[in-house]
Design an enzyme around this catalytic site. Sequence first.
Site, PDB file in Angstrom:
ATOM      1  N   CYS A 112     108.797  76.176  97.398  1.00  9.44           N
ATOM      2  CA  CYS A 112     109.903  75.383  96.881  1.00  9.44           C
ATOM      3  C   CYS A 112     109.576  73.893  97.019  1.00  9.44           C
ATOM      4  O   CYS A 112     108.610  73.430  96.418  1.00  9.44           O
ATOM      5  CB  CYS A 112     111.214  75.761  97.557  1.00  9.44           C
ATOM      6  SG  CYS A 112     112.661  75.149  96.637  1.00  9.44           S
ATOM      7  N   GLU A 134     110.752  84.218 100.095  1.00  6.33           N
ATOM      8  CA  GLU A 134     111.388  84.721 101.318  1.00  6.33           C
ATOM      9  C   GLU A 134     112.829  85.163 101.063  1.00  6.33           C
ATOM     10  O   GLU A 134     113.424  85.872 101.880  1.00  6.33           O
ATOM     11  CB  GLU A 134     111.328  83.669 102.432  1.00  6.33           C
ATOM     12  CG  GLU A 134     112.323  82.537 102.329  1.00  6.33           C
ATOM     13  CD  GLU A 134     111.956  81.452 101.328  1.00  6.33           C
ATOM     14  OE1 GLU A 134     112.705  80.472 101.244  1.00  6.33           O
ATOM     15  OE2 GLU A 134     110.908  81.578 100.641  1.00  6.33           O
ATOM     16  N   HIS A 159     111.775  80.861  95.878  1.00  3.30           N
ATOM     17  CA  HIS A 159     111.849  81.249  97.290  1.00  3.30           C
ATOM     18  C   HIS A 159     111.437  82.716  97.445  1.00  3.30           C
ATOM     19  O   HIS A 159     112.294  83.604  97.383  1.00  3.30           O
ATOM     20  CB  HIS A 159     113.273  81.080  97.818  1.00  3.30           C
ATOM     21  CG  HIS A 159     113.702  79.667  97.980  1.00  3.30           C
ATOM     22  ND1 HIS A 159     113.373  78.906  99.084  1.00  3.30           N
ATOM     23  CD2 HIS A 159     114.438  78.860  97.181  1.00  3.30           C
ATOM     24  CE1 HIS A 159     113.898  77.695  98.973  1.00  3.30           C
ATOM     25  NE2 HIS A 159     114.544  77.640  97.813  1.00  3.30           N
TER      26      HIS A 159
END
Length: 203
Positions: free
Chosen positions: A84, A184, A182
């Site tokens: 990001c 994650e 993202h």
Amino acid sequence: MSRRKTVGIVDYGVGNQASVWRALHKLDYRCRVSDDPKKLDETDILFLPGVGAFPTAMEKLHEHDLVEYLQGEAHKGKPFVGLCLGMQLLAEQSHEHGLTAGLGLIPGEVVPFPGGGWHIGWNAIEQLGDDPLFAECDGMAMYFNHSFIFDAPDEYRVYAARTEGSFPVGVRRGNLVGMQFHPEKSQAAGRALLSALVEGLCK
């Protein structure tokens, strides 16, 4: 049996280090969250997360004396992934809130999202080129939340996404990789990409 990889997550006060740690920990990687170069040296790959504004992030990297360290590790060939805002920090400069120099590790600059506004939510990523590192996740949906993009030259672009038009969301220069989304926060697709990055870059 191969040795478990150790991931260094750069902690500079601007980012979502905890969620990156959780995602990588679920993949059974050892993780070290630190701003100490000596501890980061003891890892196989570096992850640079980031949320917020580019100028603030660069200021924090300077405050933590990490700019020259990260530049040096990248130039030495250590695997290095920016996520990001962390991807945007790899650029030469950003136009967010004025002009700010970045880490200068991948050519290009950070500019406002096409048409202005924000790109928030799930969007499919499309592989550009034939780099096998990115083939597994071609077409998968990832989670985005950003209002600026890394406008890198075509030769460094590895993923794109689309709204009204196409824009770069993944870059690579040798051992350096940046992802605008993202992983994650992108559930199974994100975990698949994180695993591919760690295993592929640490060969």
